[in-house]
Write an enzyme that holds these catalytic residues in place. Structure first.
Site, PDB file in Angstrom:
ATOM      1  N   SER A   1      -4.474  -1.934  -6.241  1.00  0.00           N
ATOM      2  CA  SER A   1      -4.413  -0.645  -5.552  1.00  0.00           C
ATOM      3  C   SER A   1      -5.585   0.291  -5.800  1.00  0.00           C
ATOM      4  O   SER A   1      -6.017   0.999  -4.883  1.00  0.00           O
ATOM      5  CB  SER A   1      -3.105   0.063  -5.896  1.00  0.00           C
ATOM      6  OG  SER A   1      -2.965   0.201  -7.298  1.00  0.00           O
TER       7      SER A   1
ATOM      8  N   ASP B   1       1.031  10.305 -10.566  1.00  0.00           N
ATOM      9  CA  ASP B   1       1.780   9.109 -10.981  1.00  0.00           C
ATOM     10  C   ASP B   1       1.205   8.476 -12.247  1.00  0.00           C
ATOM     11  O   ASP B   1       1.767   7.517 -12.782  1.00  0.00           O
ATOM     12  CB  ASP B   1       1.816   8.074  -9.851  1.00  0.00           C
ATOM     13  CG  ASP B   1       0.429   7.557  -9.452  1.00  0.00           C
ATOM     14  OD1 ASP B   1      -0.570   7.871 -10.132  1.00  0.00           O
ATOM     15  OD2 ASP B   1       0.344   6.836  -8.435  1.00  0.00           O
TER      16      ASP B   1
ATOM     17  N   HIS C   1      -2.892   5.884 -10.540  1.00  0.00           N
ATOM     18  CA  HIS C   1      -3.983   5.747  -9.578  1.00  0.00           C
ATOM     19  C   HIS C   1      -5.036   6.841  -9.746  1.00  0.00           C
ATOM     20  O   HIS C   1      -4.707   7.989 -10.078  1.00  0.00           O
ATOM     21  CB  HIS C   1      -3.424   5.781  -8.149  1.00  0.00           C
ATOM     22  CG  HIS C   1      -2.504   4.650  -7.856  1.00  0.00           C
ATOM     23  ND1 HIS C   1      -1.147   4.812  -7.662  1.00  0.00           N
ATOM     24  CD2 HIS C   1      -2.740   3.314  -7.747  1.00  0.00           C
ATOM     25  CE1 HIS C   1      -0.587   3.639  -7.429  1.00  0.00           C
ATOM     26  NE2 HIS C   1      -1.532   2.707  -7.478  1.00  0.00           N
TER      27      HIS C   1
END
Length: 311
Positions: free
Chosen positions: A45, A250, A253
């Site tokens: 990601s 979060d 990321h």
């Protein structure tokens, strides 16, 4: 005589890059949309890009991208992107929108990287970015023969037939391997095997690889994976450490500013590797057997020229 001249030309080539095999040009690609320098973007990601992706109550906690593109990641007529259907188009964020299709994509390091290297070295010509990253994937899912590996190979080979050269693999992955201790323990061995397989299958044993040491993890074994990444000892593999770069709420990321900084860090690593390669080639071409070949070739050329002039 002709054979000798061919050998002389071959002695000056650089094996660090993957050179395209001559194939008929694609009817869907115009000459203006054929990159000279190609870069593979793979991993999970944080390579695909989650900069600016947020969860909000207004969307029912569905992840959305804020749409903010910093100037460093803006479009550039000299930067192209390979789409999911293997067509070159002008690159725009999010680069992985049609690749990492099960997730919401935002800003990654790719555009900042490309804009930075072009600003420093125009000899690279037009740049082609080949997005291949998929969020949430473990290193075992990238092993040779897997869907992700085969897709990487297919996309890497698909458009080099247009005359481009693969300059490097940019790799950012490992967060998913921090969950299970067994995955973390095997990470270094699996990563070395993956890099070796990529180079072998692209027939480029010295392909430059720029890997990112993870800044965060999904599990308790983040430091085990980071130690494996930072301890990797393969030729022409450079590690850029993302630790300390700002994270989204979060805590997994990278933020948009962090992705811009990472792109610049990767660009610096690539440009330094190019400089070292050029220096080594220069030294090799003026010493040892290469010097003998060049001197003999010079005198051969003088001989041929004299013969032709006396006809």
């Amino acid at each position: 005589m002709l054979l000798f001249f061919v050998l002389f030309l071959a002695a000056g080539t650089n094996p660090s890059f993957v050179h395209a095999q001559p194939l008929p040009p694609s009817p869907s690609a115009s000459p203006s949309l054929r990159p000279k320098s190609i870069f593979l973007l793979a991993g999970q990601s944080n390579m695909a890009g989650r900069g600016g992706v947020v969860n909000g109550t207004s969307t029912g906690w569905i992840a959305t991208w804020d749409g903010i593109v910093p100037p460093e990641c803006g479009p550039n007529p000299s930067i192209l992107r390979l789409t999911a259907n293997l067509t070159w188009v002008k690159a725009r964020e999010p680069l992985h929108a049609d690749i990492d299709t099960n997730k919401t994509n935002g800003i990654g390091p790719g555009m900042a990287f490309a804009n930075t290297i072009l600003g420093q070295d125009r000899s690279l010509g037009s740049v082609g970015l080949v997005p291949c990253a998929v969020g949430g994937t473990r290193i075992s899912e990238w092993e040779r023969g897997s869907f992700l590996y085969d897709q990487l190979m297919r996309r890497a080979r698909a458009r080099t037939s247009d005359g481009g050269t693969i300059r490097a693999l940019l790799w950012y992955q490992g967060e998913s391997d921090t969950v299970a201790e067994s995955d973390a323990a095997l990470y270094k061995r699996r990563l070395e095997k993956f890099f070796s397989d990529v180079r072998a299958d692209l027939q480029s044993p010295e392909l430059p690889i720029l890997q990112v040491a993870i800044a965060s993890g999904q599990g308790p074994f983040t430091e085990t994976v980071r130690k494996a990444q930072l301890g990797l000892d393969l030729p022409n593999v450079q590690t850029v450490d993302a630790k300390g770069l700002p994270l989204e709420p979060d805590q997994l990321h990278l933020t948009t500013p962090a992705q811009v900084q990472l792109g610049r860090m990767l660009a610096g690593a690539f440009l330094r590797s190019m400089s070292r390669s050029a220096s080594l080639v220069g030294e090799a071409s003026t010493s040892g057997p290469n010097l003998v070949i060049h001197v003999l070739a010079f005198f051969m050329w003088k001989f041929v020229r004299a013969v032709l002039m006396n006809r």
